[in-house]
Design an enzyme around this catalytic site. Structure first.
Site, PDB file in Angstrom:
ATOM      1  N   SER A  12       3.426   0.106  10.454  1.00  7.83           N
ATOM      2  CA  SER A  12       4.815  -0.735  10.604  1.00  7.83           C
ATOM      3  C   SER A  12       5.651  -0.685   9.557  1.00  7.83           C
ATOM      4  CB  SER A  12       4.532  -1.856  11.253  1.00  7.83           C
ATOM      5  OG  SER A  12       5.404  -2.920  10.902  1.00  7.83           O
ATOM      6  N   THR A  13       6.910  -0.528   9.485  1.00  8.35           N
ATOM      7  CA  THR A  13       7.907  -0.592   8.566  1.00  8.35           C
ATOM      8  C   THR A  13       8.749  -1.700   8.996  1.00  8.35           C
ATOM      9  OG1 THR A  13       7.797   1.729   8.307  1.00  8.35           O
ATOM     10  CG2 THR A  13       9.163   0.707   6.825  1.00  8.35           C
ATOM     11  N   GLY A  14       8.809  -2.834   8.465  1.00  7.89           N
ATOM     12  CA  GLY A  14       9.807  -3.920   8.882  1.00  7.89           C
ATOM     13  C   GLY A  14      10.616  -4.031   7.778  1.00  7.89           C
ATOM     14  N   LYS A  15      11.371  -5.109   7.974  1.00  7.15           N
ATOM     15  CA  LYS A  15      12.236  -5.759   7.164  1.00  7.15           C
ATOM     16  C   LYS A  15      11.903  -6.217   5.726  1.00  7.15           C
ATOM     17  CE  LYS A  15      16.041  -7.876   8.089  1.00  7.15           C
ATOM     18  NZ  LYS A  15      17.012  -8.518   9.153  1.00  7.15           N
ATOM     19  N   GLU A  16      10.758  -7.083   5.887  1.00  6.50           N
ATOM     20  CA  GLU A  16      10.113  -7.692   4.680  1.00  6.50           C
ATOM     21  C   GLU A  16       8.769  -7.245   4.366  1.00  6.50           C
ATOM     22  OE1 GLU A  16      10.485 -11.138   7.469  1.00  6.50           O
ATOM     23  OE2 GLU A  16      12.538 -11.277   6.844  1.00  6.50           O
ATOM     24  N   SER A  17       8.080  -6.250   5.361  1.00  4.55           N
ATOM     25  CA  SER A  17       6.724  -5.660   4.903  1.00  4.55           C
ATOM     26  C   SER A  17       6.448  -4.241   5.399  1.00  4.55           C
ATOM     27  CB  SER A  17       5.749  -6.526   5.364  1.00  4.55           C
ATOM     28  OG  SER A  17       5.597  -6.461   6.771  1.00  4.55           O
TER      29      SER A  17
ATOM     30  N   VAL B 146       2.995  -2.168   6.764  1.00  4.45           N
ATOM     31  CA  VAL B 146       1.762  -2.294   7.003  1.00  4.45           C
ATOM     32  C   VAL B 146       1.154  -1.160   6.967  1.00  4.45           C
ATOM     33  CG1 VAL B 146       0.233  -3.373   8.463  1.00  4.45           C
ATOM     34  CG2 VAL B 146       2.398  -4.430   7.949  1.00  4.45           C
TER      35      VAL B 146
ATOM     36  N   ASP C  19       7.416 -18.387  13.393  1.00  2.00           N
ATOM     37  CA  ASP C  19       7.715 -17.043  14.121  1.00  2.00           C
ATOM     38  C   ASP C  19       7.066 -16.621  15.056  1.00  2.00           C
ATOM     39  OD1 ASP C  19       9.490 -14.889  14.100  1.00  2.00           O
ATOM     40  OD2 ASP C  19       8.429 -13.834  12.424  1.00  2.00           O
TER      41      ASP C  19
END
Ligand code: ADP
Ligand code: MG
Length: 525
Positions: free
Chosen positions: A270-275, A277, A414
């Site tokens: 996963s590529t999120g805004k904050e991390s 994985v 969250d």
């Protein structure tokens, strides 16, 4: 690309031989920093934009500068703009040369310090001028001294120019194999014998002289690089995912593989805004740790912009209060990772299904992987469940929210169908870096928001038994807010928070209800 790379090498080269060599490509003389200054690129935007961007950049670079001065600036600079050119090994090379340079610089500084101070009882310390500081020397912790290794896998097949007798020339023109220049050239030539996939760039064609120390560092790096690529699947997916993190983070992750803690890092989940994985297969257990067969590596992004809006979670969390003010933004990002670790541990202790913490290194958190064979468990929002399972999931979530509140003294903050995974016939909670204690100044508001998300999701999913958000809030918190509409309810929550804040103001935070884990929050009084 090529030109730019050659330029890097020339600068490196110039900086290492300041007095003996003219600097062919650059008129400026780089002594303080071999990278020299950037050419400022002109941009058409407002002064305010430039200023804020600059400030953000400066803050971000602040800490990195201590370890690898300017290297990150290089990574973002003109050398990496050619998208199809893999400059990662060049960057590593540059980092090592930079470290070498810094060490030499410090050695010189130490000599000067000694000279100035002499036998004087009062001495002047040059400590602050040093480039390599004790706390960032960890990058050399697993270095091997290659000078002592008998079998050298990178030794040149053909002996190089120095004859067997070990010297050439006559009288005072004699040159031995220990001559710095000859040795340096030889080292450079030997770079060609590194594994074929190890890119040494186009420096071989130039009259480069590498010192033994630098050469050994490179050799060591080339070796571990080869070992690493043998262990990691050479997947396209992998190499692109890798680029989602900065070189220092990549180095951290490589170390986890090289130390054997992880077997392979297979790719990005996963590529999120904050991390970001990653999935990894676990490696060997250590004395005090069993590594799960599959791991998730959560890398907290070090780009500051994404974290700006999260300040309020951590700034008001009294657990971090004393530390917050003294920290630079980079350290705050590490604190997010630390927070996630602590919160997961609390949840684990309460028996809530969640990832198990394996290890935390700076802003990189390794935990057990929820899923199987590299496939992460689906989020609750993506899974289709029979009504029986959905009902079961609902009661489980209700239960976990209560446990989280009462036993862990935490509010997820969250919680939604995006941060709940369906695995092994039950719901697993993830993503708890922003979780706070209920007595956090906005803790109850966060809880109410969680309740709203959960209630809406299960009601839409057709669970008739699902409480509405206000009922759920009361059921989780044990409070008895009677307002029958959202606005009044919210107002009562805020009033409670305010009351609590005043209480803290008047009694100080050392009040027993605020001290340990598991203490009932003040609202229960
Ligand atoms: P973010 O703050 O970026 O939302 P998350 O912790 O929610 O970070 O992780 C993002 C995604 O990565 C999750 O939605 C999930 O798909 C996956 N993920 C995170 N941790 C794990 C884990 N331990 N096991 C399996 N997948 C995970
Ligand atoms: Mg998430």
């Amino acid at each position: 690309g090529k030109l730019a790379q050659a330029d890097v090498r020339q600068r490196l080269y110039c900086s290492k031989t300041p007095s003996s060599q003219p600097c062919p490509g650059n008129r400026a003389f780089y002594f303080q920093c071999p990278w020299g200054a950037h050419n400022a690129t002109s941009m058409s935007c407002s002064l305010a934009d430039v200023m804020s961007e600059q400030l953000a950049k400066e803050l971000q670079l602040e800490e990195e500068n201590a370890a690898f001065p300017e290297v990150v600036a290089v990574a973002e600079g003109p050398f990496i703009t050619g998208e199809n050119i893999d400059t990662s090994s060049d960057l590593m090379l540059a980092q090592m040369l930079q470290m070498e340079f810094d060490r030499e610089y410090d050695a010189q500084l130490r000599r000067e310090e000694k000279k100035i101070n002499g036998d004087s009882k009062v001495s002047i310390s040059f400590e602050n001028y040093r480039k390599v500081h004790p706390y960032d020397s960890d990058s050399s912790e697993d270095e091997v001294d290659w000078q002592d290794t008998r079998h050298d896998p990178y030794r040149a097949d053909k002996p190089t120019t120095t004859p067997r007798k070990g010297f050439i020339g006559k009288g005072k023109d004699i040159t031995t194999k220990h001559d710095e220049v000859v040795c340096g050239r030889k080292n450079t030539a030997r770079m060609e014998n590194f594994a074929p996939e190890f890119q040494v760039g186009d420096g071989i064609g130039m009259d480069l002289k590498l010192s033994n120390q630098v050469f050994n560092a490179l050799k060591q790096h080339a070796y571990s690089e080869e070992r690493r690529s043998a262990r990691l699947h050479e997947k396209k997916e992998h190499s692109t995912a890798e680029k989602a993190v900065d070189p220092k983070t990549r180095l951290l992750m490589y170390k986890m593989v090289n130390s054997g803690m992880l077997e392979t890092i297979t790719g990005c989940v996963s590529t999120g805004k904050e991390s970001v994985v990653f999935h990894a297969y676990g490696g060997n257990a250590t004395e005090d740790k069993v590594i799960p067969p599959e791991c998730a590596i959560k890398v907290f992004k070090t780009t500051l912009n994404e974290f700006k809006n999260r300040d309020k979670y951590i700034k008001d969390d009294y657990r971090f209060k004393d530390r917050f003010s003294k920290l630079n933004p980079r350290k705050i990002i590490r604190m997010w990772a630390e927070k996630e670790m602590h919160n997961l541990t609390r949840m684990q202790n309460a028996g809530i299904p969640c990832p198990q913490v394996v290890i935390l290194k700076k802003h990189v958190l390794v935990m057990s992987f929820i899923g199987q064979d590299q496939v992460p468990a689906p989020k609750l929002k993506d899974v289709t469940l029979h009504s029986e399972d959905m009902k079961k999931a609902y009661y489980q979530v209700l239960n976990m929210m209560q446990q989280l509140y009462k036993e862990c003294n935490l509010v997820h903050a969250d919680l939604s169908e995006y941060n709940m995974l369906w695995h092994d016939g039950k719901v697993w909670l993830i993503d708890v870096s922003q979780s706070v204690e209920p007595t956090h100044p906005h803790g109850l508001e966060f809880l109410f928001r969680d309740c709203r998300n959960v209630a809406q999701f299960f009601q839409k999913a057709g669970v008739a038994e699902a409480l509405n958000e206000r009922e759920l809030f009361n059921a989780v918190s044990g409070l008895n807010i009677t307002a029958d509409n959202e606005v009044d309810f919210q107002a009562e929550i805020e009033a409670l928070e305010k009351m609590n804040e005043d209480h803290v103001q008047n009694h100080g935070k050392k009040l027993s209800v605020f001290s340990g884990d598991g203490d009932p929050p003040i609202y229960n009084e």
